[in-house]
Structures are given as structure tokens and as C-alpha cells.
Scaffold this motif. Sequence first.
Motif, PDB file in Angstrom:
ATOM      1  N   TRP A  79       3.189  45.163 -10.750  1.00 16.33           N
ATOM      2  CA  TRP A  79       4.333  44.330 -10.435  1.00 16.33           C
ATOM      3  C   TRP A  79       5.262  44.259 -11.642  1.00 16.33           C
ATOM      4  O   TRP A  79       4.801  44.198 -12.789  1.00 16.33           O
ATOM      5  N   HIS A  80       6.575  44.265 -11.377  1.00 18.72           N
ATOM      6  CA  HIS A  80       7.554  44.098 -12.445  1.00 18.72           C
ATOM      7  C   HIS A  80       7.350  42.727 -13.083  1.00 18.72           C
ATOM      8  O   HIS A  80       6.999  41.761 -12.398  1.00 18.72           O
ATOM      9  N   PRO A  81       7.562  42.597 -14.401  1.00 17.79           N
ATOM     10  CA  PRO A  81       7.282  41.314 -15.064  1.00 17.79           C
ATOM     11  C   PRO A  81       8.137  40.137 -14.598  1.00 17.79           C
ATOM     12  O   PRO A  81       7.717  38.984 -14.739  1.00 17.79           O
ATOM     13  N   THR A  82       9.309  40.402 -14.019  1.00 22.64           N
ATOM     14  CA  THR A  82      10.165  39.279 -13.585  1.00 22.64           C
ATOM     15  C   THR A  82      10.717  39.431 -12.174  1.00 22.64           C
ATOM     16  O   THR A  82      11.113  38.448 -11.558  1.00 22.64           O
ATOM     17  N   LYS A  83      10.757  40.645 -11.633  1.00 23.67           N
ATOM     18  CA  LYS A  83      11.387  40.882 -10.339  1.00 23.67           C
ATOM     19  C   LYS A  83      10.346  41.126  -9.246  1.00 23.67           C
ATOM     20  O   LYS A  83       9.210  41.482  -9.531  1.00 23.67           O
ATOM     21  N   ASN A  84      10.769  40.970  -7.989  1.00 27.32           N
ATOM     22  CA  ASN A  84       9.851  41.135  -6.861  1.00 27.32           C
ATOM     23  C   ASN A  84       9.809  42.595  -6.408  1.00 27.32           C
ATOM     24  O   ASN A  84      10.057  42.917  -5.243  1.00 27.32           O
ATOM     25  N   ILE A  85       9.508  43.467  -7.361  1.00 20.47           N
ATOM     26  CA  ILE A  85       9.361  44.890  -7.064  1.00 20.47           C
ATOM     27  C   ILE A  85       8.039  45.388  -7.651  1.00 20.47           C
ATOM     28  O   ILE A  85       7.534  44.828  -8.625  1.00 20.47           O
ATOM     29  N   ILE A  86       7.501  46.413  -7.031  1.00 21.37           N
ATOM     30  CA  ILE A  86       6.207  46.952  -7.440  1.00 21.37           C
ATOM     31  C   ILE A  86       6.334  48.441  -7.732  1.00 21.37           C
ATOM     32  O   ILE A  86       6.952  49.177  -6.966  1.00 21.37           O
ATOM     33  N   ALA A  87       5.736  48.867  -8.836  1.00 17.96           N
ATOM     34  CA  ALA A  87       5.606  50.293  -9.127  1.00 17.96           C
ATOM     35  C   ALA A  87       4.268  50.762  -8.579  1.00 17.96           C
ATOM     36  O   ALA A  87       3.247  50.108  -8.782  1.00 17.96           O
ATOM     37  N   SER A  98       6.301  55.639  -6.652  1.00 18.35           N
ATOM     38  CA  SER A  98       7.578  55.037  -6.281  1.00 18.35           C
ATOM     39  C   SER A  98       7.739  53.637  -6.842  1.00 18.35           C
ATOM     40  O   SER A  98       6.789  53.034  -7.368  1.00 18.35           O
ATOM     41  N   ILE A  99       8.959  53.128  -6.703  1.00 20.91           N
ATOM     42  CA  ILE A  99       9.293  51.732  -6.993  1.00 20.91           C
ATOM     43  C   ILE A  99       9.707  51.103  -5.666  1.00 20.91           C
ATOM     44  O   ILE A  99      10.583  51.624  -4.973  1.00 20.91           O
ATOM     45  N   ILE A 100       9.065  49.988  -5.298  1.00 15.31           N
ATOM     46  CA  ILE A 100       9.300  49.386  -3.987  1.00 15.31           C
ATOM     47  C   ILE A 100       9.771  47.947  -4.150  1.00 15.31           C
ATOM     48  O   ILE A 100       9.138  47.148  -4.855  1.00 15.31           O
ATOM     49  N   ASN A 101      10.894  47.628  -3.486  1.00 21.02           N
ATOM     50  CA  ASN A 101      11.375  46.252  -3.424  1.00 21.02           C
ATOM     51  C   ASN A 101      10.643  45.537  -2.295  1.00 21.02           C
ATOM     52  O   ASN A 101      10.779  45.901  -1.128  1.00 21.02           O
ATOM     53  N   ILE A 102       9.852  44.553  -2.615  1.00 18.39           N
ATOM     54  CA  ILE A 102       9.025  43.880  -1.618  1.00 18.39           C
ATOM     55  C   ILE A 102       9.859  43.047  -0.649  1.00 18.39           C
ATOM     56  O   ILE A 102       9.484  42.838   0.507  1.00 18.39           O
ATOM     57  N   GLU A 103      11.020  42.583  -1.074  1.00 16.07           N
ATOM     58  CA  GLU A 103      11.860  41.766  -0.201  1.00 16.07           C
ATOM     59  C   GLU A 103      12.613  42.611   0.820  1.00 16.07           C
ATOM     60  O   GLU A 103      12.743  42.225   1.988  1.00 16.07           O
ATOM     61  N   THR A 104      13.111  43.778   0.393  1.00 19.49           N
ATOM     62  CA  THR A 104      13.942  44.609   1.277  1.00 19.49           C
ATOM     63  C   THR A 104      13.198  45.834   1.808  1.00 19.49           C
ATOM     64  O   THR A 104      13.704  46.516   2.701  1.00 19.49           O
ATOM     65  N   GLU A 106      12.968  48.505   0.305  1.00 26.40           N
ATOM     66  CA  GLU A 106      13.614  49.697  -0.258  1.00 26.40           C
ATOM     67  C   GLU A 106      12.633  50.425  -1.174  1.00 26.40           C
ATOM     68  O   GLU A 106      11.971  49.811  -2.006  1.00 26.40           O
ATOM     69  N   LYS A 107      12.576  51.739  -1.027  1.00 26.70           N
ATOM     70  CA  LYS A 107      11.619  52.545  -1.775  1.00 26.70           C
ATOM     71  C   LYS A 107      12.351  53.646  -2.538  1.00 26.70           C
ATOM     72  O   LYS A 107      13.101  54.430  -1.954  1.00 26.70           O
ATOM     73  N   ILE A 108      12.135  53.685  -3.844  1.00 21.95           N
ATOM     74  CA  ILE A 108      12.714  54.725  -4.685  1.00 21.95           C
ATOM     75  C   ILE A 108      11.588  55.669  -5.103  1.00 21.95           C
ATOM     76  O   ILE A 108      10.686  55.273  -5.847  1.00 21.95           O
ATOM     77  N   GLU A 109      11.616  56.904  -4.615  1.00 19.98           N
ATOM     78  CA  GLU A 109      10.571  57.855  -4.976  1.00 19.98           C
ATOM     79  C   GLU A 109      10.848  58.451  -6.357  1.00 19.98           C
ATOM     80  O   GLU A 109      11.984  58.786  -6.685  1.00 19.98           O
ATOM     81  N   LEU A 110       9.794  58.579  -7.146  1.00 18.48           N
ATOM     82  CA  LEU A 110       9.889  59.133  -8.491  1.00 18.48           C
ATOM     83  C   LEU A 110       9.574  60.622  -8.409  1.00 18.48           C
ATOM     84  O   LEU A 110       8.448  61.066  -8.642  1.00 18.48           O
ATOM     85  N   ASN A 111      10.593  61.394  -8.056  1.00 22.26           N
ATOM     86  CA  ASN A 111      10.400  62.809  -7.721  1.00 22.26           C
ATOM     87  C   ASN A 111      10.026  63.684  -8.913  1.00 22.26           C
ATOM     88  O   ASN A 111       9.555  64.807  -8.735  1.00 22.26           O
ATOM     89  N   ALA A 112      10.225  63.169 -10.119  1.00 22.02           N
ATOM     90  CA  ALA A 112       9.862  63.957 -11.300  1.00 22.02           C
ATOM     91  C   ALA A 112       8.356  63.961 -11.558  1.00 22.02           C
ATOM     92  O   ALA A 112       7.851  64.791 -12.313  1.00 22.02           O
ATOM     93  N   VAL A 113       7.640  63.052 -10.906  1.00 22.13           N
ATOM     94  CA  VAL A 113       6.184  62.986 -11.073  1.00 22.13           C
ATOM     95  C   VAL A 113       5.535  64.170 -10.369  1.00 22.13           C
ATOM     96  O   VAL A 113       5.979  64.601  -9.299  1.00 22.13           O
ATOM     97  N   SER A 114       4.476  64.709 -10.947  1.00 18.08           N
ATOM     98  CA  SER A 114       3.787  65.879 -10.409  1.00 18.08           C
ATOM     99  C   SER A 114       3.396  65.699  -8.946  1.00 18.08           C
ATOM    100  O   SER A 114       3.013  64.606  -8.511  1.00 18.08           O
ATOM    101  N   LEU A 115       3.454  66.799  -8.196  1.00 22.98           N
ATOM    102  CA  LEU A 115       2.983  66.789  -6.807  1.00 22.98           C
ATOM    103  C   LEU A 115       1.482  66.515  -6.729  1.00 22.98           C
ATOM    104  O   LEU A 115       0.973  66.112  -5.673  1.00 22.98           O
ATOM    105  N   ASP A 116       0.765  66.753  -7.825  1.00 22.95           N
ATOM    106  CA  ASP A 116      -0.667  66.448  -7.867  1.00 22.95           C
ATOM    107  C   ASP A 116      -0.940  64.963  -8.047  1.00 22.95           C
ATOM    108  O   ASP A 116      -2.096  64.537  -8.020  1.00 22.95           O
ATOM    109  N   GLY A 117       0.118  64.188  -8.239  1.00 20.52           N
ATOM    110  CA  GLY A 117      -0.029  62.746  -8.296  1.00 20.52           C
ATOM    111  C   GLY A 117      -0.177  62.188  -9.695  1.00 20.52           C
ATOM    112  O   GLY A 117       0.016  62.886 -10.694  1.00 20.52           O
ATOM    113  N   ALA A 118      -0.512  60.889  -9.748  1.00 19.57           N
ATOM    114  CA  ALA A 118      -0.581  60.173 -11.015  1.00 19.57           C
ATOM    115  C   ALA A 118      -1.668  59.110 -10.945  1.00 19.57           C
ATOM    116  O   ALA A 118      -2.031  58.639  -9.866  1.00 19.57           O
ATOM    117  N   ARG A 119      -2.169  58.715 -12.113  1.00 14.88           N
ATOM    118  CA  ARG A 119      -3.197  57.676 -12.186  1.00 14.88           C
ATOM    119  C   ARG A 119      -2.711  56.440 -12.938  1.00 14.88           C
ATOM    120  O   ARG A 119      -3.213  55.337 -12.698  1.00 14.88           O
TER     121      ARG A 119
END
Length: 320
Positions: A79-87, A98-104, A106-119
Motif C-alpha cells: 500500500w502507498h504510505p499516504t494514498k489509497n493505491i496499491i502496488a 501494476s499500480i491500482i487505485n482502490i477507489e476508482t 484504475e490500473k496502471i500496468e508496469l510494462n517495463a517489468v519482465s514478462l517472467d514477473g517479479a517478487r
Amino acid sequence: MKIRIKIVTLLNFLIIIFCNQTFAQNAVTKEILWTTDWSPNGKYIAIGGNVDTLKIYNSSNLKLYKSLLIKNTITRIKWHPTKNIIAVATQMSGDRSSIINIETNEKIELNAVSLDGARGIDWNYTGEYLAVTDNDGEILIFNIKGDLIRKFNNENTKTITAIDWHPKKDILITVSDKIRLFDINGNLLNSIKHRKEEIMILSVAWHNSGSFFVTGDYGDEKDKSLLQYWDENGKLLKCIDISKGEYRNLVWNPKGNSLATASDALRIWDIKGNLISEGYSKDYLWGISWNKQGDRIITSSMEENIILWNNKAERILAIE
């Protein structure tokens, strides 16, 4: 004729038993809940894992507030330290981190991240930057809009299991086969081999002061998983080996006087590594988070159990 009827009846009976057993096995199949995090306003708890869904619960009663479809697997949420969004970090998934706004929603995909994913995924102390460690061994820095600011390599190591920002500086710790410290420009500040054996480290957390940090590893063939305290320069301060399970996650409470760890049990430690409290779990704990007040802990587990605890490691409420 009677023999044939008896045989058919017996076969039908065996089929029914087999079907019932199969149904029962499928009915109790549970997935791993890798990760959990408490919202900064204290109202919500986010949980994800191998369940194709990011679930948001009301923290007061663990009633489901919202579900967002995200394909397997959610490996880490922050969770973002002050906003209602989640990474959200994912792997083995058709959905990017991605970064997701929990209120709306809205989803921002982080396309630069490897297709093999992230931990690994974490916001810096101001919430201005988001760091992601992907399965190509890259460390990627984004702004809050999801724009890639910088990308650099983790000393040619493929898998990075976790990342944590310094609480007061733009310095990063990554863990995998070693502990590595970087500045925000990608300069390697330190590289530390945590034990003689080739053992993966799974979790890391800076203390709130920034003067030391703690790591937890996977364990060796003797089931010896180490919890290790280090000063900010990488000097080993204390090594603890009481856990029979790997340390999947660990987190400090807001005051910085208690560390909660997720392994074969919920354990709470003081700043010197003394065990304060221990809570029994029937399966291995994976996700863990404190609330803002520091009087509640949420855990998620290997068998899809969600437990709310107090700060003495006593159960309050559970979804099992």
C-alpha cells in the motif's frame, strides 16, 4: 443374472466412492496466500496469492469489501504510505505488475517489468518512487504515475526475492543469494554473503531508525532457517535459528519496538532479537502486516488461511 447385477452394483458403488473422494479432495484444495498489507488509514487489508484475485477486506471484521481480478500469482502487495493505491507484483501471470487505485479501480500496468514477473515491490518513504525487482534480476524505479525512471541490474543475479527502501534515505536493500545495498542511481554500496551455505534469503526489513535491518532466509536441508540482524554497514549483530519454517515475510510495527515474522509460527521480537511472543499456526505463514496503531497483526498462509492477531500473538479472528 444375479452375479452380473451384483457386479454392476459393486462397480457403481466403487464409482460413487471414487467420485465422492475426488469431490472431497477438490473441495479442500487450498491455494497459497503469498502476501498481505494493511492500508495506511487502517480501514482495509489487502491479500493476494494464487487465487486470481486481489481481495480487500474490512479490517474490523474481515468481511470482503472488494475483489479485483488479477491472474496467478500475486507475489507481493504494498500500500502507498499516504494514498489509497496499491502496488502489486505478479509472476506466472497474464497480468503485469501494476499500480491500482482502490477507489476508482484504475490500473496502471508496469510494462517495463519482465514478462517472467517479479517478487519484490516497495514504495520509498515519501511515496514518490516505487521499486520493483523482477525475475530477470533487474531493479526498476517508477514514479507514482507508473513512468519508468531508472533500471539497473542486481549484480547479474536473476532472482530477487524481496526489496526494502531505507526509511529515511533513497537507499535500497535487495535479497536473493546475497544482501545487496544500492543507492537510487543504481550504484552498488555493499554486497554481503549472509552464510557459508548457498541459501536464498526471502525477506528483509529496515528498522524504522535506519540504523539496522533484519533478513530471513529459506533454510537448509536441516530445516535451519536464519533470522539475522545487521547494522547499516552490513555487520552481523545477531543470528537466530529457532524457526522450523522459512521466513517468508517480516515487518516492524510503527513504533519500531517489535518485529513480526511469518514462518512456521507468528513470532514477535524486540529490537535486539529477543523473542517476545509466539502464536501457533497449523500451516506455514507467508504474508504479514501490522496496523497503524501497532496493536493488530494480519497474516495469510500457505493453506489460504487469514488470521487477525493482537500484538501478543493471540488470535482474534480467522478465515480458515
